[in-house]
Write an enzyme that holds these catalytic residues in place. Sequence first.
Site, mmCIF file in Angstrom:
data_model
loop_
_atom_site.group_PDB
_atom_site.id
_atom_site.type_symbol
_atom_site.label_atom_id
_atom_site.label_comp_id
_atom_site.label_asym_id
_atom_site.label_seq_id
_atom_site.Cartn_x
_atom_site.Cartn_y
_atom_site.Cartn_z
ATOM 1 C CE LYS A 78 8.671 -0.482 -3.626
ATOM 2 N NZ LYS A 78 8.468 -1.003 -5.005
ATOM 3 C CB SER A 154 5.913 1.663 -6.203
ATOM 4 O OG SER A 154 6.447 0.343 -6.234
ATOM 5 C CB SER A 178 7.950 -0.501 -9.056
ATOM 6 O OG SER A 178 6.599 -0.182 -9.262
#
Length: 473
Positions: A78, A154, A178
């Site tokens: 990420k 996210s 997330s």
Amino acid sequence: MDAYATITALAGALEAGDVGPVELVESSLERIDSLNPALGAFIEMTRERALREARAAQVSIKAGNRLGPLHGIPYAAKDLFDVESVATTAGTRVLRDNIARQDCTVVDRLAKAGMILLGKTITCQLAADIIGLNFDQGTPHNPWHRVAHVPGGSSCGSGVCVAAGMAPMALGTDTGGSVRAPAAHCGVVGLKTTVGRVSRHGVFPESTTLDSVGPLTRSVEDAALVYDAIHGPDARDETTVHLPRHDPLSSLKQGVEGLMIAFAEGVLFENVHPDIELAVRAAGEVFGALGARLSSIDLPEVRSVLELDPEPWRCISAEGYACHQALFDQHGEELDPMARSAMQGKHVTAVDYYRMLRRLTELQRSLAERMGTVDAVLVPTVSMPAVPVEEIAHDRAQIARYAEIYVRNTSVGNLLRLCSISVPCGLSSEGLPIGLMIYAKPYDEAMALRVAYAFEQATDWHQAHPDLSWAGD
């Protein structure tokens, strides 16, 4: 090689000499090149590094110096994780010049285990959105539907990456859900670790109190392998220093016979989509057949913490504002609405912040005592399947509404300091993934993984994959 092969399967093929790290990396890069234009999971590739590391791994493995089951396995990270000489943009072009000087602790530990970084996946801006929207760099396309549906955030790019067979694992972070929300929406496994288990050094912060690091994978065993490699004390993250390493693999396959597993009845099952409730309740039947003692448990602390909403998030936004004050002051109006919400942190008083932390500590202590006789708790990961992006993207009220829906069941785990894992447990009537969330006590990742592994082995949901013919597969 099967694009959806697990780390475990790939490790076996590497050990047997049926495939080499270079072939694996080249195959992954080709698949990313083919699918990413349609899916938008990656923001930047690290091709040269990946091929260099793959060649080194191939030489090492052939020489008999295999480091372990992760050696030669590709993965993605990420875009909150620092990678040397690569920008950590945290989902916004405002930070395109934020070049990392060195790898973060987690990326460094995976490199030492022999894993090979392919690139960085898109995140919601400043990791502040549970839905998975990014109006700046693009919203990743949930691979389970030809029409763009939300991927969950996210760690949205990471969820799409793993679900689409671009990489067998992608790193995520979880502050309010997330890791687990994109795992549920994209039909993969997502492990939310207890704060303090995995170092956050070199990871772009949202909340120092709640941020945790965890993997998104295709199987529970894969999650356990990655977790085993990345957890443990790090002097550069003070929350980890008093927590020694443990062995999550030794108990992984012990089954659930005799374990007390309970549905968390009440608010976490309120207003749940019928398809999701049916699938999660059916999971209870699976555990019962495996010999677990199935029951229900009332968790008043969960309702109490939800009744505090939005105060916990308003107070904790002070941490994000303190970390990124210059960014908010100079570029706040350039950010997505969800990212701008952290700006309210500058209005939080020290008294309000302290009182909220004390209240959360009291609820955490009370819940830990109440769960003393329970090994694991079952709830839906999210209470609604993924919705079409166009249905909500242009309406701030709709964004706020769905954010509240999607974050409810996951956020209580962060606020109440539990660890948890989301595993696939079904498909909705529209063919969209459904996630089962297994909560365990703080620092009992081994139990969460054990229970999840037993369910996974007794079902076939983890073997379902999206039809990507429309995306060029």
